[in-house]
Design a protein around this motif. Structure first.
Motif, short mmCIF file in Angstrom:
data_model
loop_
_atom_site.label_atom_id
_atom_site.label_comp_id
_atom_site.label_asym_id
_atom_site.label_seq_id
_atom_site.Cartn_x
_atom_site.Cartn_y
_atom_site.Cartn_z
N ASP A 71 49.48 34.15 40.19
CA ASP A 71 50.91 33.96 39.86
C ASP A 71 51.81 34.82 40.74
O ASP A 71 53.02 34.63 40.76
N MET A 72 51.24 35.78 41.47
CA MET A 72 52.08 36.70 42.24
C MET A 72 52.24 36.28 43.70
O MET A 72 52.94 36.93 44.46
N ILE A 73 51.57 35.21 44.09
CA ILE A 73 51.71 34.75 45.48
C ILE A 73 52.29 33.34 45.49
O ILE A 73 52.28 32.64 44.47
N LYS A 114 40.38 43.06 36.55
CA LYS A 114 39.02 42.78 36.05
C LYS A 114 39.00 42.66 34.53
O LYS A 114 38.43 41.73 33.98
N SER A 115 39.63 43.64 33.86
CA SER A 115 39.59 43.64 32.39
C SER A 115 40.35 42.44 31.83
O SER A 115 39.90 41.79 30.88
N ALA A 116 41.51 42.16 32.44
CA ALA A 116 42.29 41.00 31.98
C ALA A 116 41.47 39.73 32.12
O ALA A 116 41.46 38.87 31.23
N GLY A 176 42.70 52.61 37.09
CA GLY A 176 41.83 53.62 36.48
C GLY A 176 41.76 53.56 34.97
O GLY A 176 41.39 54.54 34.32
N VAL A 177 42.12 52.41 34.37
CA VAL A 177 42.08 52.32 32.90
C VAL A 177 40.64 52.22 32.40
O VAL A 177 40.23 52.91 31.48
N THR A 178 39.85 51.34 33.03
CA THR A 178 38.44 51.19 32.61
C THR A 178 37.65 52.38 33.13
O THR A 178 37.66 52.68 34.33
N1 LIG Z 1 50.92 39.16 36.97
C1 LIG Z 1 49.62 39.35 36.75
N2 LIG Z 1 49.22 40.48 36.15
C2 LIG Z 1 47.90 40.64 35.94
C3 LIG Z 1 46.93 39.68 36.32
N3 LIG Z 1 45.71 40.14 35.98
C4 LIG Z 1 45.91 41.33 35.40
N4 LIG Z 1 47.23 41.63 35.37
C5 LIG Z 1 47.84 42.85 34.83
O1 LIG Z 1 47.52 43.89 35.71
C6 LIG Z 1 47.28 45.10 34.99
C7 LIG Z 1 45.89 45.62 35.37
O2 LIG Z 1 44.91 44.72 34.90
P1 LIG Z 1 43.48 45.22 34.42
O3 LIG Z 1 42.75 44.04 33.91
O4 LIG Z 1 43.63 46.39 33.50
O5 LIG Z 1 42.88 45.72 35.80
P2 LIG Z 1 41.45 46.36 36.06
O6 LIG Z 1 40.97 45.79 37.34
O7 LIG Z 1 40.55 46.19 34.89
O8 LIG Z 1 41.84 47.90 36.24
P3 LIG Z 1 40.92 49.22 36.17
O9 LIG Z 1 40.68 49.49 34.73
O10 LIG Z 1 41.79 50.24 36.84
O11 LIG Z 1 39.67 48.98 36.95
C8 LIG Z 1 47.44 44.73 33.52
O12 LIG Z 1 48.75 45.08 33.13
C9 LIG Z 1 47.27 43.23 33.48
O13 LIG Z 1 47.98 42.61 32.43
C10 LIG Z 1 47.40 38.49 36.95
O14 LIG Z 1 46.63 37.59 37.33
N5 LIG Z 1 48.74 38.37 37.14
#
Ligand SMILES: Nc1nc2c(ncn2[C@@H]2O[C@H](COP(=O)(O)OP(=O)(O)OP(=O)(O)O)[C@@H](O)[C@H]2O)c(=O)[nH]1
Length: 366
Positions: free
Chosen positions: A144-146, A216-218, A236-238
């Motif tokens: 959605d960001m590109i 990744k988590s999302a 760095g949340v996970t």
């Molecule tokens: N706009 C947008 N935001 C996203 C998308 N995927 C994740 N996010 C947001 O990006 C932020 C980081 O997402 P995470 O899923 O926590 O990322 P992560 O890779 O698990 O992060 P770490 O725990 O640092 O490894 C969150 O606020 C999500 O809601 C996406 O496809 N589009």
């Protein structure tokens, strides 16, 4: 991107310092990291086990540059700055990487998640090595960001390299069904082999791996259709590895974001910072915002982005103005001369899509 690179060398890098050196103003470490993409390595350059040949490895190898002192400090994971220690390779990532490597032997397939805005800079040089010949699925998240145009360009690029890409939006869940299907297909032979040996089928085990904050988590939450992983807009949340079961036929290993222990590509490192894919303690907002403005100039959508800059900040990014001068001018007009706040505002607007949807990296413009 070439002009941006030159400008970066002549203007920003002059202040930021060379890769591996310190920012002269803040004494913070200057990040550098590799930007090549293993999914784009022609198959003839891979060994039988999916590893790259030494010459390729060399070019993808993560290297700290400049001073030996910085290399030593980087390997220790800590750099000194402004009288305190700035962690850019946090201990939890080092620990998680070790545990991840221990777990990888139990994994059938790898879901490598990258940020669609910077698919090259979010390519971790070690992932191919860690995963050997396990099937890998490339997931480009933040669709959605590109723009649609960016998506088409990258799809064409990866298709030409023989790589299938799963495009996802971790927030809306778009594309996650395709990821599950690709993981199951990639690992189908596991259960075929078990069947041949008279064993019962078992759930396919896949690890979800990638830089911090790429989503990744999302993505996992979307695959599971419930919020099992903490997901927040900061890297760095996970912090821990854990297995999650997806409906009996797929087990997912959620892993913390991984970053190289040291870096070599200054522009790629800056793009990670621009996209908030690396801890904010590692960089200076005003410099990264200025660098971002230089990247904008090179994008096909620059005219539209410039219109938005004018709307947001009442000034165009004119040709004769450097990114740094733009940030300084904005600081004077809106933030009582505070360039950090001006930089934060620009970065925030970019990350919130207030300047439009865009990829910072395009295949033809590396
Ligand atoms: N706009 C947008 N935001 C996203 C998308 N995927 C994740 N996010 C947001 O990006 C932020 C980081 O997402 P995470 O899923 O926590 O990322 P992560 O890779 O698990 O992060 P770490 O725990 O640092 O490894 C969150 O606020 C999500 O809601 C996406 O496809 N589009």
């Amino acid at each position: 991107m070439q002009r941006a690179a030159l400008l970066m060398s002549s203007r920003l890098l002059g202040r930021l310092g060379r890769p591996g050196s310190r920012n002269p103003t803040t004494q913070r470490a200057v990040l550098t990291l590799p930007a090549a993409c293993q999914f784009c390595i022609p198959s003839h350059a891979r060994s039988r086990h999916g590893r790259t040949q030494p010459s390729q490895r060399e070019s993808f190898a993560v290297r700290a540059a400049a001073t030996d002192q910085d290399v030593l400090e980087a390997e220790g994971g800590l750099l000194e700055g402004q009288g305190r220690l700035v962690q850019w390779y946090p201990g939890h990532i080092a620990r998680a990487e070790r545990r991840l490597q221990e777990q990888l032997s139990q994994v059938d397939a790898v879901l490598e998640v990258r940020d669609a805005r910077i698919p090259l800079s979010t390519c971790h040089s070690q992932i191919a090595k860690w995963c050997g010949n396990k099937p890998r699925v490339l997931v480009l998240n933040r669709l959605d960001m590109i723009s649609e145009r960016d998506k088409v360009a990258w799809t064409r690029h990866f298709n030409a390299a023989g790589t299938h890409v799963c495009w996802t939006d971790g927030v809306s869940g778009l594309g996650t069904g395709q990821v599950k299907k690709a993981a199951m297909e990639a690992s189908a032979e596991i259960n075929a082999k078990r069947k041949n040996r008279g064993l019962k089928p078992r759930p396919v085990r896949a690890v979800v791996i990638g830089f911090p904050n790429v989503g990744k988590s999302a993505l996992i939450n979307r695959l599971l259709n419930k919020r099992v992983c903490d997901s927040a807009p900061k890297p760095g949340v996970t912090r821990n590895l854990r297995w999650l079961r997806l409906g009996g036929d797929l087990d997912l290993l959620d892993a913390p974001g991984v970053i190289p222990a040291s870096f070599s590509d200054q522009l790629a490192a800056q793009r990670l910072a621009m996209c908030n894919d690396i801890g904010e303690a590692s960089y200076v907002d005003s410099f990264i915002a200025a660098a971002l403005l230089e990247v904008f100039r090179e994008l096909p959508a620059f005219a539209a982005i410039n219109e938005r800059l004018k709307q947001r900040f009442s000034t165009f990014l004119q040709a004769e103005l450097s990114g740094e001068e733009y940030v300084e001018g904005l600081a004077e007009r809106l933030f009582q001369g505070d360039a950090e706040r001006a930089g934060q505002r620009i970065l925030k607007d970019f990350r919130n899509l207030a300047l439009g949807r865009m990829a910072l990296e395009l295949p033809e413009r590396r």
